[in-house]
Scaffold this motif. Structure first.
Motif, PDB file in Angstrom:
ATOM      1  N   LYS A 262       0.852  -1.193   0.000  1.00 28.04           N
ATOM      2  CA  LYS A 262       0.000   0.000   0.000  1.00 28.04           C
ATOM      3  C   LYS A 262       0.890   1.247   0.000  1.00 28.04           C
ATOM      4  CE  LYS A 262      -2.021   1.314   3.834  1.00 28.04           C
ATOM      5  NZ  LYS A 262      -2.849   1.436   5.027  1.00 28.04           N
ATOM      6  N   VAL A 263       0.539   2.170  -0.876  1.00 33.38           N
ATOM      7  CA  VAL A 263       1.301   3.423  -0.968  1.00 33.38           C
ATOM      8  C   VAL A 263       0.348   4.567  -0.629  1.00 33.38           C
ATOM      9  CG1 VAL A 263       2.651   4.909  -2.510  1.00 33.38           C
ATOM     10  CG2 VAL A 263       2.661   2.423  -2.855  1.00 33.38           C
ATOM     11  N   THR A 264       0.742   5.466   0.272  1.00 34.27           N
ATOM     12  CA  THR A 264      -0.118   6.611   0.595  1.00 34.27           C
ATOM     13  C   THR A 264       0.654   7.914   0.419  1.00 34.27           C
ATOM     14  OG1 THR A 264      -1.281   5.246   2.206  1.00 34.27           O
ATOM     15  CG2 THR A 264      -1.641   7.614   2.363  1.00 34.27           C
ATOM     16  N   LEU A 265       0.068   8.812  -0.336  1.00 38.26           N
ATOM     17  CA  LEU A 265       0.637  10.154  -0.459  1.00 38.26           C
ATOM     18  C   LEU A 265      -0.236  11.082   0.380  1.00 38.26           C
ATOM     19  CD1 LEU A 265       1.136   8.848  -3.563  1.00 38.26           C
ATOM     20  CD2 LEU A 265       2.124  11.102  -3.837  1.00 38.26           C
ATOM     21  N   LEU A 266       0.362  11.679   1.387  1.00 40.01           N
ATOM     22  CA  LEU A 266      -0.393  12.560   2.283  1.00 40.01           C
ATOM     23  C   LEU A 266      -0.213  14.007   1.854  1.00 40.01           C
ATOM     24  CD1 LEU A 266       0.694  10.821   5.575  1.00 40.01           C
ATOM     25  CD2 LEU A 266      -1.649  10.927   4.729  1.00 40.01           C
ATOM     26  N   GLY A 267      -1.308  14.757   1.933  1.00 39.65           N
ATOM     27  CA  GLY A 267      -1.224  16.190   1.632  1.00 39.65           C
ATOM     28  C   GLY A 267      -0.841  16.480   0.192  1.00 39.65           C
ATOM     29  N   VAL A 268      -1.525  15.816  -0.737  1.00 37.79           N
ATOM     30  CA  VAL A 268      -1.256  16.072  -2.156  1.00 37.79           C
ATOM     31  C   VAL A 268      -2.044  17.321  -2.568  1.00 37.79           C
ATOM     32  CG1 VAL A 268      -1.340  15.073  -4.481  1.00 37.79           C
ATOM     33  CG2 VAL A 268      -1.250  13.569  -2.484  1.00 37.79           C
ATOM     34  N   ASP A 304      -5.513  13.213   0.435  1.00 36.45           N
ATOM     35  CA  ASP A 304      -4.626  12.061   0.603  1.00 36.45           C
ATOM     36  C   ASP A 304      -4.998  11.020  -0.448  1.00 36.45           C
ATOM     37  OD1 ASP A 304      -3.731  13.350   2.862  1.00 36.45           O
ATOM     38  OD2 ASP A 304      -5.079  12.232   4.210  1.00 36.45           O
ATOM     39  N   LEU A 305      -3.990  10.377  -1.006  1.00 34.83           N
ATOM     40  CA  LEU A 305      -4.242   9.380  -2.052  1.00 34.83           C
ATOM     41  C   LEU A 305      -3.577   8.070  -1.647  1.00 34.83           C
ATOM     42  CD1 LEU A 305      -5.340   9.252  -5.081  1.00 34.83           C
ATOM     43  CD2 LEU A 305      -2.927   9.304  -5.684  1.00 34.83           C
ATOM     44  N   THR A 306      -4.363   6.988  -1.654  1.00 36.46           N
ATOM     45  CA  THR A 306      -3.819   5.675  -1.322  1.00 36.46           C
ATOM     46  C   THR A 306      -4.038   4.746  -2.497  1.00 36.46           C
ATOM     47  OG1 THR A 306      -4.279   5.946   1.020  1.00 36.46           O
ATOM     48  CG2 THR A 306      -4.054   3.699   0.253  1.00 36.46           C
ATOM     49  N   PHE A 307      -3.021   3.933  -2.812  1.00 36.78           N
ATOM     50  CA  PHE A 307      -3.233   2.915  -3.854  1.00 36.78           C
ATOM     51  C   PHE A 307      -2.375   1.697  -3.554  1.00 36.78           C
ATOM     52  CE2 PHE A 307       0.744   3.729  -6.085  1.00 36.78           C
ATOM     53  CZ  PHE A 307       0.997   5.071  -5.823  1.00 36.78           C
ATOM     54  N   ASP A 331       3.894  13.971   2.603  1.00 41.70           N
ATOM     55  CA  ASP A 331       4.572  12.781   3.110  1.00 41.70           C
ATOM     56  C   ASP A 331       4.213  11.569   2.244  1.00 41.70           C
ATOM     57  OD1 ASP A 331       6.152  11.307   4.729  1.00 41.70           O
ATOM     58  OD2 ASP A 331       4.854  11.379   6.511  1.00 41.70           O
ATOM     59  N   LEU A 332       5.094  10.596   2.264  1.00 41.60           N
ATOM     60  CA  LEU A 332       4.880   9.384   1.469  1.00 41.60           C
ATOM     61  C   LEU A 332       5.015   8.174   2.402  1.00 41.60           C
ATOM     62  CD1 LEU A 332       4.634   8.260  -1.436  1.00 41.60           C
ATOM     63  CD2 LEU A 332       7.102   8.448  -1.637  1.00 41.60           C
ATOM     64  N   LYS A 333       3.997   7.272   2.394  1.00 39.88           N
ATOM     65  CA  LYS A 333       4.050   6.130   3.325  1.00 39.88           C
ATOM     66  C   LYS A 333       3.881   4.821   2.566  1.00 39.88           C
ATOM     67  CE  LYS A 333       3.193   7.887   7.732  1.00 39.88           C
ATOM     68  NZ  LYS A 333       2.335   8.740   8.477  1.00 39.88           N
ATOM     69  N   PHE A 334       4.542   3.765   3.045  1.00 41.87           N
ATOM     70  CA  PHE A 334       4.444   2.445   2.400  1.00 41.87           C
ATOM     71  C   PHE A 334       4.089   1.402   3.436  1.00 41.87           C
ATOM     72  CE2 PHE A 334       7.686   4.893   0.203  1.00 41.87           C
ATOM     73  CZ  PHE A 334       7.154   4.898  -1.073  1.00 41.87           C
ATOM     74  N   ASP A 335       3.336   0.407   3.021  1.00 41.55           N
ATOM     75  CA  ASP A 335       3.011  -0.687   3.937  1.00 41.55           C
ATOM     76  C   ASP A 335       2.942  -2.002   3.153  1.00 41.55           C
ATOM     77  OD1 ASP A 335       2.136  -2.318   5.899  1.00 41.55           O
ATOM     78  OD2 ASP A 335       0.248  -1.251   6.312  1.00 41.55           O
ATOM     79  N   LYS A 336       3.876  -2.906   3.506  1.00 37.59           N
ATOM     80  CA  LYS A 336       3.888  -4.216   2.828  1.00 37.59           C
ATOM     81  C   LYS A 336       3.065  -5.244   3.611  1.00 37.59           C
ATOM     82  CE  LYS A 336       8.128  -4.870   0.181  1.00 37.59           C
ATOM     83  NZ  LYS A 336       9.308  -5.712   0.098  1.00 37.59           N
ATOM     84  N   ASN A 337       2.642  -4.839   4.819  1.00 39.79           N
ATOM     85  CA  ASN A 337       1.938  -5.782   5.694  1.00 39.79           C
ATOM     86  C   ASN A 337       0.456  -5.838   5.401  1.00 39.79           C
ATOM     87  OD1 ASN A 337       3.260  -7.398   7.421  1.00 39.79           O
ATOM     88  ND2 ASN A 337       3.977  -5.642   8.629  1.00 39.79           N
ATOM     89  N   VAL A 338       0.101  -5.929   4.124  1.00 40.56           N
ATOM     90  CA  VAL A 338      -1.318  -5.920   3.779  1.00 40.56           C
ATOM     91  C   VAL A 338      -1.675  -7.155   2.964  1.00 40.56           C
ATOM     92  CG1 VAL A 338      -1.660  -3.412   3.833  1.00 40.56           C
ATOM     93  CG2 VAL A 338      -0.801  -4.483   1.747  1.00 40.56           C
ATOM     94  N   SER A 339      -2.949  -7.507   3.025  1.00 38.67           N
ATOM     95  CA  SER A 339      -3.486  -8.610   2.219  1.00 38.67           C
ATOM     96  C   SER A 339      -4.760  -8.133   1.581  1.00 38.67           C
ATOM     97  CB  SER A 339      -3.871  -9.778   3.114  1.00 38.67           C
ATOM     98  OG  SER A 339      -2.857 -10.702   3.152  1.00 38.67           O
ATOM     99  N   LYS A 340      -4.980  -8.552   0.343  1.00 38.29           N
ATOM    100  CA  LYS A 340      -6.253  -8.224  -0.287  1.00 38.29           C
ATOM    101  C   LYS A 340      -7.131  -9.476  -0.232  1.00 38.29           C
ATOM    102  CE  LYS A 340      -6.359  -7.736  -4.733  1.00 38.29           C
ATOM    103  NZ  LYS A 340      -6.214  -7.200  -6.085  1.00 38.29           N
ATOM    104  N   VAL A 341      -8.319  -9.331   0.323  1.00 43.96           N
ATOM    105  CA  VAL A 341      -9.243 -10.468   0.394  1.00 43.96           C
ATOM    106  C   VAL A 341     -10.458 -10.128  -0.470  1.00 43.96           C
ATOM    107  CG1 VAL A 341     -10.661 -11.904   1.915  1.00 43.96           C
ATOM    108  CG2 VAL A 341      -8.504 -10.977   2.728  1.00 43.96           C
ATOM    109  N   SER A 342     -10.849 -11.043  -1.333  1.00 45.60           N
ATOM    110  CA  SER A 342     -11.955 -10.756  -2.263  1.00 45.60           C
ATOM    111  C   SER A 342     -12.981 -11.868  -2.228  1.00 45.60           C
ATOM    112  CB  SER A 342     -11.429 -10.658  -3.689  1.00 45.60           C
ATOM    113  OG  SER A 342     -10.301  -9.836  -3.761  1.00 45.60           O
ATOM    114  N   ILE A 343     -14.251 -11.464  -2.245  1.00 48.77           N
ATOM    115  CA  ILE A 343     -15.306 -12.463  -2.433  1.00 48.77           C
ATOM    116  C   ILE A 343     -15.816 -12.324  -3.865  1.00 48.77           C
ATOM    117  CG2 ILE A 343     -15.961 -12.650  -0.009  1.00 48.77           C
ATOM    118  CD1 ILE A 343     -18.337 -10.823  -0.577  1.00 48.77           C
ATOM    119  N   ILE A 344     -16.069 -13.467  -4.495  1.00 51.70           N
ATOM    120  CA  ILE A 344     -16.405 -13.469  -5.921  1.00 51.70           C
ATOM    121  C   ILE A 344     -17.666 -14.289  -6.152  1.00 51.70           C
ATOM    122  CG2 ILE A 344     -15.604 -14.218  -8.221  1.00 51.70           C
ATOM    123  CD1 ILE A 344     -12.886 -13.893  -5.881  1.00 51.70           C
TER     124      ILE A 344
END
Ligand code: ADP
Ligand code: ASP
Ligand code: MG
Length: 403
Positions: A262-268, A304-307, A331-344
Motif C-alpha cells: 500500500k502506498v499513501t501520499l499525504l497532503g497532495v 490524501d491518495l492511497t493505492f 509525506d509518502l508512506k508504504f506498507d507491505k503488511n497488507v493482504s487483499k481479500v476478495s469475495i467473488i
C-alpha cells in the motif's frame, strides 16, 4: 481420433517418479484420444533460473531473460518424451519455436497469437504423442518469448483452441478449484463447475491454480477446461460458460493475496489532473496500480491518495514518485503488511446486502478495512496481513462455502 490437450504443472512433473506417473496418465488417454501434452518446468526450476538472472543484474536483458527462464520447460518435456519412448510409445518433445507457437507483445509478458498446426497434425496422424513446452513462444523477430508466470496454462488453452480439442485438462497438485485456497483453509470445498467470469476474477485476485490470462483466452475461445489432480483420480472442476451452469451460490469463492503493498501520499495538492500525473509515469514503467482511494479534500487544497501495487514494484514506485516534479505532497508512506481479500460470485449482481454481510463479518472479528474496491461480481478489501486467516475463515462461514 479426437484430440485432447493434457497440461502438467510443476509439481506434477517435479521428480522422476512424478514424470513416470504422468507418463502413465498420458498413455491411458492415448488409448482413446490423440493426445497433445503441454508441460511446465519441474517445480522450483523456473524460480531458480530467475534467481540466477537476478545475480547478474536487476535489469537483466528481457530478451535473454526469456531464453533463460523458458529453459526449464525444455528439460521437463525431454524427460517425459524419453520416458514414453522407453515404454514403447511414439513420442518426441517440441520446443515452441519448432511448432512454432507465435507470440505478440513485450518480452516476459507476450501472448500467444497463432499456432502452426501442420507438423503436429501429421505427427498425431502417425500416432505420435507430442510433448510441447508450455510458457514459451517465438516472436516475429525469431526471438524466444515467455507469456508470464504460470503461463503454461495459457499454452494449453491456446493449443486446445487451435487444434479444436475436445477437452483441455489442467493437471495440478490439487484436485480442482476450491472455494478458497485449500492450502490456506482446511474447510475449503471443491467447486464442481465455475464460470469463466468467476474463475477469471478468482485467478486475478490471487487463486494461483489457474493463470488469469489463460482464463481470458479460454473465455474468448470457448474452451472448456477441467482442472484435476495428477496425484489421484478424483473428479475435478469444470470451467465453462455461464449458460452451462444451472445453479450457483451468491458467492462462489474467496481469493486472497499476500504480495501487495500500500502506498499513501499525504497532503497532495488537490487540483485537476493530479491523479493522472501520479499514475502516468507508473504505467509507463509497467507498474500496475490496483486499488485506489482518494479522500475528499477537507479544505479544497489538499487530499490524501492511497493505492496498491505489487510488493515487487515497491522500490521502483518509490523512486518514480520521489523523482516526479509534477506533484507536490507532504509525506509518502508504504506498507507491505497488507493482504487483499476478495469475495467473488455472479450471484451478487442480483442479491442485495452482500457488501453489508462481508463488512459485518469482518467487523465482528475486529478486522479493520483499509481500502475497498468492487466490480459487478467481486468485492475486495485490503486488510492487515496478520488478519488474513481470520478473515478467510469468517467470510467462508458467512457465505456458507463449507456447505
Ligand atoms: P501448477 O504448478 O500445477 O501450475 P500452481 O502452484 O500454479 O500449480 O497452482 C496450484 C496451487 O494453487 C495449489 O497448490 C493451491 O495452493 C493454489 N490455489 C490457490 N487458490 C486456489 C483455489 N481456489 N483452488 C485450488 N487451488 C488454489
Ligand atoms: N514454469 C513457468 C513458471 O513457473 C510456467 C508455468 O509453471 O506455467 O511460471
Ligand atoms: Mg500454475
Amino acid at each position: 481420433m479426437k484430440i485432447i490437450v493434457l497440461k502438467f504443472g510443476g509439481t506434477s512433473v517435479g521428480t522422476i517418479d512424478r514424470i513416470k506417473k504422468v507418463s502413465k496418465i498420458i498413455s491411458n488417454y492415448n488409448k482413446k484420444y490423440s493426445v497433445i501434452v503441454v508441460s511446465s518446468a519441474m517445480s522450483g526450476v523456473t524460480n531458480n533460473l530467475i534467481n540466477l538472472s537476478n545475480k547478474i543484474s536487476k535489469n537483466f536483458s528481457s530478451s535473454e531473460y526469456d531464453v533463460l527462464v523458458s529453459s526449464g520447460e525444455q528439460m521437463a518435456c525431454a524427460l517425459i518424451a524419453a520416458e514414453l519412448i522407453s515404454k514403447g510409445l511414439n513420442s518426441r518433445s517440441w520446443l515452441s519455436w519448432q511448432v512454432p507457437i507465435l507470440t505478440e507483445g513485450k518480452h516476459k509478458f507476450s501472448r500467444i497469437s497463432k499456432i502452426n498446426k501442420t507438423q503436429i497434425l501429421s505427427y498425431l496422424k502417425k500416432d505420435g504423442i507430442p510433448i510441447i513446452t508450455g510458457f514459451q513462444g517465438i516472436n516475429n523477430k525469431n526471438r524466444i518469448t515467455t507469456i508470464g508466470r504460470g503461463g503454461s496454462d495459457a499454452s494449453a488453452i491456446m493449443l486446445a483452441k487451435f487444434f479444436n480439442a475436445e477437452k483441455c485438462i489442467i493437471f495440478t497438485d490439487v484436485d480442482g478449484v476450491y472455494s478458497t485456497d485449500p492450502n490456506k483453509l482446511k474447510s475449503a470445498k471443491k467447486i464442481k463447475v465455475i464460470s469463466y467470469e468467476e474463475m477469471l476474477e478468482m485467478a486475478s485476485l490471487g487463486a494461483k491454480v489457474m493463470q488469469p490470462h489463460s482464463i481470458q483466452d479460454a473465455r474468448l475461445n470457448r474452451v472448456d477446461i477441467e482442472v484435476r489432480s495428477s496425484f489421484n483420480n478424483k473428479k475435478g472442476t469444470l470451467i465453462t460458460k455461464r449458460q452451462n451452469i444451472f445453479k450457483s451460490k451468491i458467492i462462489t469463492g474467496i481469493s486472497s493475496t499476500t504480495n501487495d503493498a500500500k502506498v499513501t501520499l499525504l497532503g497532495v495538492t488537490d487540483k485537476p489532473g493530479i491523479a493522472a500525473s501520479i499514475f502516468k509515469p507508473l504505467s509507463e514503467n509497467s507498474i500496475n496500480v490496483d486499488m485506489v482511494v482518494q479522500n475528499i479534500s477537507a479544505n479544497g487544497k489538499e487530499t490524501d491518495l492511497t493505492f496498491t501495487i505489487k510488493s515487487d514494484d515497491l522500490s521502483k514506485t518509490k523512486k518514480i514518485i520521489l523523482q516526479n516534479r509534477k506533484i507536490n505532497f507532504r509525506d509518502l508512506k508504504f506498507d507491505k503488511n497488507v493482504s487483499k481479500v476478495s469475495i467473488i460470485g455472479v450471484g451478487m449482481v442480483t442479491t442485495p446486502g452482500v457488501t453489508f454481510r462481508m463488512f459485518q463479518s469482518l467487523a465482528k472479528q475486529k478486522i479493520n478495512i483499509q481500502v475497498i474496491s468492487t466490480s459487478e461480481i467481486k468485492i475486495s478489501v485490503l486488510i492487515n496481513k496478520k488478519n488474513l486467516q481470520k478473515a478467510l475463515s469468517s467470510l467462508h462461514k458467512e457465505f456458507k462455502l463449507n456447505k
